[in-house]
Write a protein that holds these residues in place. Structure first.
Motif, PDB file in Angstrom:
ATOM      1  N   SER A  27      64.447  66.615  58.474  1.00 50.59           N
ATOM      2  CA  SER A  27      64.840  65.956  57.241  1.00 50.59           C
ATOM      3  C   SER A  27      65.920  64.906  57.444  1.00 50.59           C
ATOM      4  O   SER A  27      66.454  64.390  56.486  1.00 50.59           O
ATOM      5  CB  SER A  27      65.330  67.016  56.245  1.00 50.59           C
ATOM      6  N   SER A  28      66.279  64.579  58.660  1.00 52.91           N
ATOM      7  CA  SER A  28      67.246  63.523  58.925  1.00 52.91           C
ATOM      8  C   SER A  28      66.659  62.551  59.931  1.00 52.91           C
ATOM      9  O   SER A  28      65.537  62.722  60.387  1.00 52.91           O
ATOM     10  CB  SER A  28      68.550  64.127  59.468  1.00 52.91           C
ATOM     11  N   VAL A 108      85.158  50.613  39.703  1.00 51.87           N
ATOM     12  CA  VAL A 108      84.392  51.852  39.827  1.00 51.87           C
ATOM     13  C   VAL A 108      83.135  51.613  40.654  1.00 51.87           C
ATOM     14  O   VAL A 108      82.384  50.658  40.401  1.00 51.87           O
ATOM     15  CB  VAL A 108      83.988  52.391  38.437  1.00 51.87           C
ATOM     16  N   ASN A 109      82.920  52.475  41.635  1.00 55.16           N
ATOM     17  CA  ASN A 109      81.633  52.558  42.316  1.00 55.16           C
ATOM     18  C   ASN A 109      80.840  53.589  41.522  1.00 55.16           C
ATOM     19  O   ASN A 109      81.123  54.783  41.602  1.00 55.16           O
ATOM     20  CB  ASN A 109      81.816  52.997  43.765  1.00 55.16           C
ATOM     21  N   PRO A 110      79.868  53.161  40.695  1.00 50.51           N
ATOM     22  CA  PRO A 110      79.276  54.049  39.693  1.00 50.51           C
ATOM     23  C   PRO A 110      78.520  55.221  40.304  1.00 50.51           C
ATOM     24  O   PRO A 110      78.188  55.213  41.503  1.00 50.51           O
ATOM     25  CB  PRO A 110      78.328  53.115  38.928  1.00 50.51           C
ATOM     26  N   PRO A 111      78.247  56.245  39.509  1.00 59.64           N
ATOM     27  CA  PRO A 111      77.517  57.409  40.016  1.00 59.64           C
ATOM     28  C   PRO A 111      76.226  57.017  40.728  1.00 59.64           C
ATOM     29  O   PRO A 111      75.408  56.273  40.186  1.00 59.64           O
ATOM     30  CB  PRO A 111      77.243  58.222  38.749  1.00 59.64           C
ATOM     31  N   HIS A 112      76.072  57.528  41.955  1.00 58.83           N
ATOM     32  CA  HIS A 112      74.908  57.188  42.769  1.00 58.83           C
ATOM     33  C   HIS A 112      74.701  58.298  43.791  1.00 58.83           C
ATOM     34  O   HIS A 112      75.521  59.202  43.915  1.00 58.83           O
ATOM     35  CB  HIS A 112      75.114  55.847  43.482  1.00 58.83           C
ATOM     36  N   SER A 113      73.599  58.236  44.507  1.00 55.10           N
ATOM     37  CA  SER A 113      73.333  59.209  45.560  1.00 55.10           C
ATOM     38  C   SER A 113      72.706  58.509  46.747  1.00 55.10           C
ATOM     39  O   SER A 113      72.129  57.422  46.614  1.00 55.10           O
ATOM     40  CB  SER A 113      72.407  60.323  45.059  1.00 55.10           C
ATOM     41  N   HIS A 114      72.826  59.138  47.907  1.00 52.40           N
ATOM     42  CA  HIS A 114      72.202  58.643  49.138  1.00 52.40           C
ATOM     43  C   HIS A 114      71.150  59.667  49.560  1.00 52.40           C
ATOM     44  O   HIS A 114      71.499  60.743  50.068  1.00 52.40           O
ATOM     45  CB  HIS A 114      73.247  58.440  50.235  1.00 52.40           C
ATOM     46  N   PRO A 115      69.879  59.370  49.343  1.00 54.15           N
ATOM     47  CA  PRO A 115      68.843  60.383  49.582  1.00 54.15           C
ATOM     48  C   PRO A 115      68.647  60.762  51.035  1.00 54.15           C
ATOM     49  O   PRO A 115      68.076  61.817  51.316  1.00 54.15           O
ATOM     50  CB  PRO A 115      67.577  59.724  49.015  1.00 54.15           C
ATOM     51  N   ARG A 154      74.717  65.418  51.480  1.00 53.24           N
ATOM     52  CA  ARG A 154      73.540  64.584  51.331  1.00 53.24           C
ATOM     53  C   ARG A 154      72.844  64.765  49.978  1.00 53.24           C
ATOM     54  O   ARG A 154      72.625  65.870  49.503  1.00 53.24           O
ATOM     55  CB  ARG A 154      72.540  64.927  52.439  1.00 53.24           C
ATOM     56  N   GLY A 155      72.541  63.625  49.354  1.00 51.43           N
ATOM     57  CA  GLY A 155      71.728  63.611  48.151  1.00 51.43           C
ATOM     58  C   GLY A 155      72.451  63.899  46.856  1.00 51.43           C
ATOM     59  O   GLY A 155      71.865  63.747  45.779  1.00 51.43           O
ATOM     60  N   LEU A 156      73.736  64.317  46.905  1.00 49.95           N
ATOM     61  CA  LEU A 156      74.437  64.666  45.677  1.00 49.95           C
ATOM     62  C   LEU A 156      75.021  63.413  45.010  1.00 49.95           C
ATOM     63  O   LEU A 156      75.469  62.478  45.668  1.00 49.95           O
ATOM     64  CB  LEU A 156      75.550  65.674  45.955  1.00 49.95           C
ATOM     65  N   VAL A 157      75.019  63.427  43.693  1.00 51.40           N
ATOM     66  CA  VAL A 157      75.561  62.309  42.911  1.00 51.40           C
ATOM     67  C   VAL A 157      77.075  62.263  43.072  1.00 51.40           C
ATOM     68  O   VAL A 157      77.753  63.296  42.979  1.00 51.40           O
ATOM     69  CB  VAL A 157      75.185  62.462  41.426  1.00 51.40           C
ATOM     70  N   GLY A 180      70.082  54.567  52.099  1.00 53.39           N
ATOM     71  CA  GLY A 180      69.541  54.352  50.761  1.00 53.39           C
ATOM     72  C   GLY A 180      70.585  54.655  49.706  1.00 53.39           C
ATOM     73  O   GLY A 180      71.537  55.413  49.940  1.00 53.39           O
ATOM     74  N   SER A 181      70.424  54.052  48.530  1.00 56.93           N
ATOM     75  CA  SER A 181      71.372  54.292  47.445  1.00 56.93           C
ATOM     76  C   SER A 181      70.636  54.199  46.114  1.00 56.93           C
ATOM     77  O   SER A 181      70.058  53.165  45.796  1.00 56.93           O
ATOM     78  CB  SER A 181      72.512  53.267  47.483  1.00 56.93           C
ATOM     79  N   ALA A 182      70.645  55.302  45.375  1.00 57.11           N
ATOM     80  CA  ALA A 182      70.063  55.324  44.034  1.00 57.11           C
ATOM     81  C   ALA A 182      71.217  55.306  43.040  1.00 57.11           C
ATOM     82  O   ALA A 182      71.885  56.326  42.833  1.00 57.11           O
ATOM     83  CB  ALA A 182      69.201  56.562  43.848  1.00 57.11           C
ATOM     84  N   VAL A 183      71.482  54.125  42.456  1.00 52.91           N
ATOM     85  CA  VAL A 183      72.595  53.959  41.515  1.00 52.91           C
ATOM     86  C   VAL A 183      72.085  54.315  40.120  1.00 52.91           C
ATOM     87  O   VAL A 183      71.214  53.632  39.583  1.00 52.91           O
ATOM     88  CB  VAL A 183      73.139  52.521  41.556  1.00 52.91           C
ATOM     89  N   LEU A 184      72.622  55.371  39.548  1.00 58.14           N
ATOM     90  CA  LEU A 184      72.031  55.939  38.343  1.00 58.14           C
ATOM     91  C   LEU A 184      71.874  54.955  37.182  1.00 58.14           C
ATOM     92  O   LEU A 184      70.789  54.876  36.587  1.00 58.14           O
ATOM     93  CB  LEU A 184      72.825  57.174  37.890  1.00 58.14           C
ATOM     94  N   PRO A 185      72.911  54.179  36.805  1.00 60.41           N
ATOM     95  CA  PRO A 185      72.735  53.291  35.654  1.00 60.41           C
ATOM     96  C   PRO A 185      71.613  52.271  35.848  1.00 60.41           C
ATOM     97  O   PRO A 185      70.743  52.118  34.974  1.00 60.41           O
ATOM     98  CB  PRO A 185      74.102  52.604  35.531  1.00 60.41           C
TER      99      PRO A 185
END
Length: 220
Positions: A27-28, A108-115, A154-157, A180-185
């Motif tokens: 998984s990595s 602010v670096n807005p809420p995001h996660s790195h999958p 890993r993967g947490l907001v 990767g970066s999934a920025v929630l807004p």
């Protein structure tokens, strides 16, 4: 219990062990199979990164893009300079990348996660409120000053917020060449094509007017 039943039970136990111990190891980022493989960004990426360049030089292993200052005159008051395989091809197949993150006061670096990666970071300048959320919605957070470090599984907001009155700066690292970066807004309100309003109004317990207003702020 018959011999066949015992064998079947042992086989199921063996499969469980395989799932618990082997699958997470896949998984990595994959382990490199050679000393290095400087990425050829003109070629299509494969499962383990980009194909290797046929000819390399010393410059392929050095990168000056983490310097500053960065332009933090952005809507969130934050700017990021990444050192990943796309900006620093020498990282190809090595399972490592870094960011220089700079904040204006209040940025602010807005809420995001790195999958694809765990993140570790150190505050270089200023005071930064760092927090991450677990999958049961528990917030772990702390104000960090220069020289203090944090880690986000890993993967947490997670998010960062400059709570000081002057510029703040972080250096972050990841155990992936491209985390990767999934920025929630922007993911929720700026997707292309857009998420149907019916989904968002129900999710956030609001109305079309509010959702459309938010979409207008994150339109691509």
């Amino acid at each position: 219990m018959t011999t066949l039943q015992i064998s079947s039970s042992l086989f199921r136990s063996f499969l469980l062990v395989i799932c618990v111990f082997v699958i997470p190891s896949l998984s990595s980022d994959s382990d490199p199979l050679q000393d290095f493989c400087v990425g050829d960004l003109k070629a299509s990426p494969s499962i383990n990164g980009f194909p290797c360049k046929s000819s390399v030089s010393a410059s392929d292993f050095f990168f000056s893009g983490l310097g500053g200052p960065l332009n933090t005159s952005t809507p969130n008051g934050v700017a990021v300079s990444p050192a990943n395989v796309l900006t620093f091809p020498g990282l190809n197949t090595l399972g490592l990348s870094m960011n220089n993150v700079e904040f204006a006061p209040g940025g602010v670096n807005p809420p995001h996660s790195h999958p694809r990666a765990t993140e570790a970071g150190v505050v270089i300048e200023g005071s930064v409120f760092v927090g991450f959320l677990t999958t049961n919605n528990t917030l772990f957070s702390k104000v960090l000053n220069a020289g203090e470090m944090f880690v986000v599984p890993r993967g947490l907001v997670h998010f960062q917020w400059n709570v000081g009155k002057v510029k703040a700066r972080l250096i972050t690292s990841f155990n992936s060449q491209l985390p990767g970066s999934a920025v929630l807004p922007s993911t929720l309100f700026g997707s292309n094509p857009t998420i149907p309003n019916a989904v968002l109004t129900k999710t956030f317990r609001t109305d079309d007017v509010t959702v459309n207003k938010l979409k207008s702020k994150f339109a691509v």
